[in-house]
Each structure stands twice: as structure tokens, then as C-alpha cells.
Motif scaffolding. Sequence first.
Motif, PDB file in Angstrom:
ATOM      1  N   ILE A 140       0.855  -1.181   0.000  1.00  7.82           N
ATOM      2  CA  ILE A 140       0.000   0.000   0.000  1.00  7.82           C
ATOM      3  C   ILE A 140       0.897   1.239   0.000  1.00  7.82           C
ATOM      4  O   ILE A 140       1.732   1.406   0.894  1.00  7.82           O
ATOM      5  CB  ILE A 140      -0.944   0.020   1.206  1.00  7.82           C
ATOM      6  N   VAL A 141       0.704   2.095  -1.001  1.00  8.26           N
ATOM      7  CA  VAL A 141       1.536   3.286  -1.178  1.00  8.26           C
ATOM      8  C   VAL A 141       0.720   4.527  -0.835  1.00  8.26           C
ATOM      9  O   VAL A 141      -0.379   4.731  -1.380  1.00  8.26           O
ATOM     10  CB  VAL A 141       2.065   3.393  -2.625  1.00  8.26           C
ATOM     11  N   ASP A 142       1.244   5.342   0.052  1.00 14.50           N
ATOM     12  CA  ASP A 142       0.636   6.643   0.347  1.00 14.50           C
ATOM     13  C   ASP A 142       1.187   7.626  -0.672  1.00 14.50           C
ATOM     14  O   ASP A 142       2.369   7.980  -0.651  1.00 14.50           O
ATOM     15  CB  ASP A 142       0.989   7.066   1.774  1.00 14.50           C
ATOM     16  N   ARG A 143       0.303   8.086  -1.570  1.00 17.14           N
ATOM     17  CA  ARG A 143       0.736   8.997  -2.640  1.00 17.14           C
ATOM     18  C   ARG A 143       0.561  10.467  -2.265  1.00 17.14           C
ATOM     19  O   ARG A 143       0.801  11.347  -3.095  1.00 17.14           O
ATOM     20  CB  ARG A 143      -0.023   8.687  -3.929  1.00 17.14           C
ATOM     21  N   GLY A 144       0.132  10.737  -1.035  1.00 16.25           N
ATOM     22  CA  GLY A 144       0.064  12.115  -0.585  1.00 16.25           C
ATOM     23  C   GLY A 144      -1.348  12.599  -0.323  1.00 16.25           C
ATOM     24  O   GLY A 144      -2.328  11.849  -0.381  1.00 16.25           O
ATOM     25  N   TRP A 145      -1.432  13.903  -0.055  1.00 12.18           N
ATOM     26  CA  TRP A 145      -2.684  14.542   0.372  1.00 12.18           C
ATOM     27  C   TRP A 145      -3.360  15.242  -0.811  1.00 12.18           C
ATOM     28  O   TRP A 145      -2.711  15.849  -1.666  1.00 12.18           O
ATOM     29  CB  TRP A 145      -2.381  15.569   1.456  1.00 12.18           C
ATOM     30  N   ILE A 146      -4.712  15.167  -0.824  1.00 10.50           N
ATOM     31  CA  ILE A 146      -5.522  15.899  -1.799  1.00 10.50           C
ATOM     32  C   ILE A 146      -6.666  16.587  -1.063  1.00 10.50           C
ATOM     33  O   ILE A 146      -7.118  16.106  -0.018  1.00 10.50           O
ATOM     34  CB  ILE A 146      -6.098  14.978  -2.903  1.00 10.50           C
ATOM     35  N   PRO A 147      -7.158  17.731  -1.573  1.00 11.16           N
ATOM     36  CA  PRO A 147      -8.295  18.394  -0.918  1.00 11.16           C
ATOM     37  C   PRO A 147      -9.570  17.594  -1.096  1.00 11.16           C
ATOM     38  O   PRO A 147      -9.743  16.863  -2.073  1.00 11.16           O
ATOM     39  CB  PRO A 147      -8.368  19.747  -1.626  1.00 11.16           C
ATOM     40  N   ALA A 148     -10.493  17.753  -0.148  1.00  6.24           N
ATOM     41  CA  ALA A 148     -11.732  16.983  -0.167  1.00  6.24           C
ATOM     42  C   ALA A 148     -12.698  17.470  -1.231  1.00  6.24           C
ATOM     43  O   ALA A 148     -13.492  16.704  -1.757  1.00  6.24           O
ATOM     44  CB  ALA A 148     -12.397  17.028   1.209  1.00  6.24           C
ATOM     45  N   GLY A 149     -12.683  18.760  -1.546  1.00  7.70           N
ATOM     46  CA  GLY A 149     -13.658  19.289  -2.488  1.00  7.70           C
ATOM     47  C   GLY A 149     -14.949  19.687  -1.793  1.00  7.70           C
ATOM     48  O   GLY A 149     -15.137  19.428  -0.596  1.00  7.70           O
ATOM     49  N   GLY A 150     -15.843  20.272  -2.533  1.00 11.74           N
ATOM     50  CA  GLY A 150     -17.074  20.792  -1.944  1.00 11.74           C
ATOM     51  C   GLY A 150     -18.090  19.734  -1.586  1.00 11.74           C
ATOM     52  O   GLY A 150     -18.791  19.850  -0.584  1.00 11.74           O
TER      53      GLY A 150
END
Length: 237
Positions: free
Chosen positions: A109-119
Motif C-alpha cells: 500500500i503506497v501513500d501517494r500524498g494529500w488531496i483536498p476533499a472538495g465541496g
Amino acid sequence: MGNKVFRPKLWALGLTVVLCGAMIALGIWQLGRGQDKAELLARYEAAAERPPREMTAGAWAEPGVIERASVAGRFDGTRQLLLDNQSHERQPGYRVWTPLLLNHGGVVIVDRGWIPAGGDRSKPPPVPVPQGEVRFTGYWRTLPEPGMRLEVDNCAPAPWPRIVQYPTADELRCLYGQSVPGGLFLMDADAPGGYVREWGAGPELSPGKHYGYAAQWFAFAAVLAALFIIYSFRPRT
């Protein structure tokens, strides 16, 4: 206060003891979290000085150990996880966990980083993956654990990508099979195909903020105790 005598009310005494005790306990808890973050930062710094090792099927992350590693394989973009309740610069979002099918067998399992949740939280954001074989380096560590684990079933049937709450090693094996090792691979910040990555350097890992929170809780307890003492002095009768 020669014309006054210390005469506290029992209910005020009890309430002050309870509240002060709770505030001191929260302060001690924050001190502990700060120490944990400081130790985690030290492990990242120590790992960065060592050469990476090649990840193979069956690898298992040792508790408390962070090490450099390299992987080669193909991403499975059809079965990704979005780790919920992750913030970056006070913005809510997810951490993207993508299974990587290793060339020599097994899944990591690779953690590819953070992304915003969106509206719209009911619609997970798109999380495309690089196609074909990929090779990159990163950090290999145990799965992150929350300060307080919620009672959720991360293995329950749900559409992909799944929004999860800190899955355990058993839940990952439930989702991906027994070949999944008990650990998480953190993709390096300069590796293509990832998102926001600040392993060992982000503000969320700063122990200073926890020490600041601890100082606030201790200060609240001191102020409450002082107010209790001041208002417990009453005129002599």
C-alpha cells in the motif's frame, strides 16, 4: 484580606477540582503527543541517512522503525483508499492510498500524498494513477494510528475509491488479500504520480504546536484555580 476568611462552597470546590484535573490531563496528553512527534521526526531524519532497501513480498514494518526503501511494480487504480480527516494548511482532505502490485509478487500500500476533499463530500475526488511499471523510493513504516479510533468497519462493502478511517493491517488484508504486509510505503516527494507529500517536514508533524496546546491547558487550570481561591474568600460573619 484581613476582614475576609477562606470559606469555599463545596460544589465550587468539587467543580474546580474536576475541571482543573481534566485540563491538567489534557495538557499532559498534549505533552505526550509532542514527544511522540519529536521522536517521529528523529526517526525520519535517521532513515534519510541510510540507503534504501528493495521491497519484496512478505516484508513487515517493525514497530517504531522508519526506513528507506524502493519499490517496482504497477499501480492498481481500481481499488484505492482515501484516508479521511486529513488536513493540510487547515484545509480538509484525504490521503491517497494506492495498492502497488510488486513485480516479484505481493502488494504494497503506497501513500501517494494529500488531496483536498472538495465541496461535495459524497463524491470522492478523482485519483488517477500512473500507467505501466513504476519505480521509486520512499519511506517504509508501520500503519498510522489515530489518537482515538472510531468504531468503523473499513472492510464493509463500498464503492471504490473507499473512504476509510485508519484501517488496520487485518482490514487491509481483508480488502487486498493475505499478501499485503503490515506497513505503509510513503512515496518520495519528487516521485511522479503523487500529491502533496511532506514526510518528516510538514507542519502537522511539528511537536511545537502540541507543547503550545499543553501550555494553554495548564494556564487554563491555573487561572481557574486562582479564580476559585479569590472568590472563596468571604466577609467574616
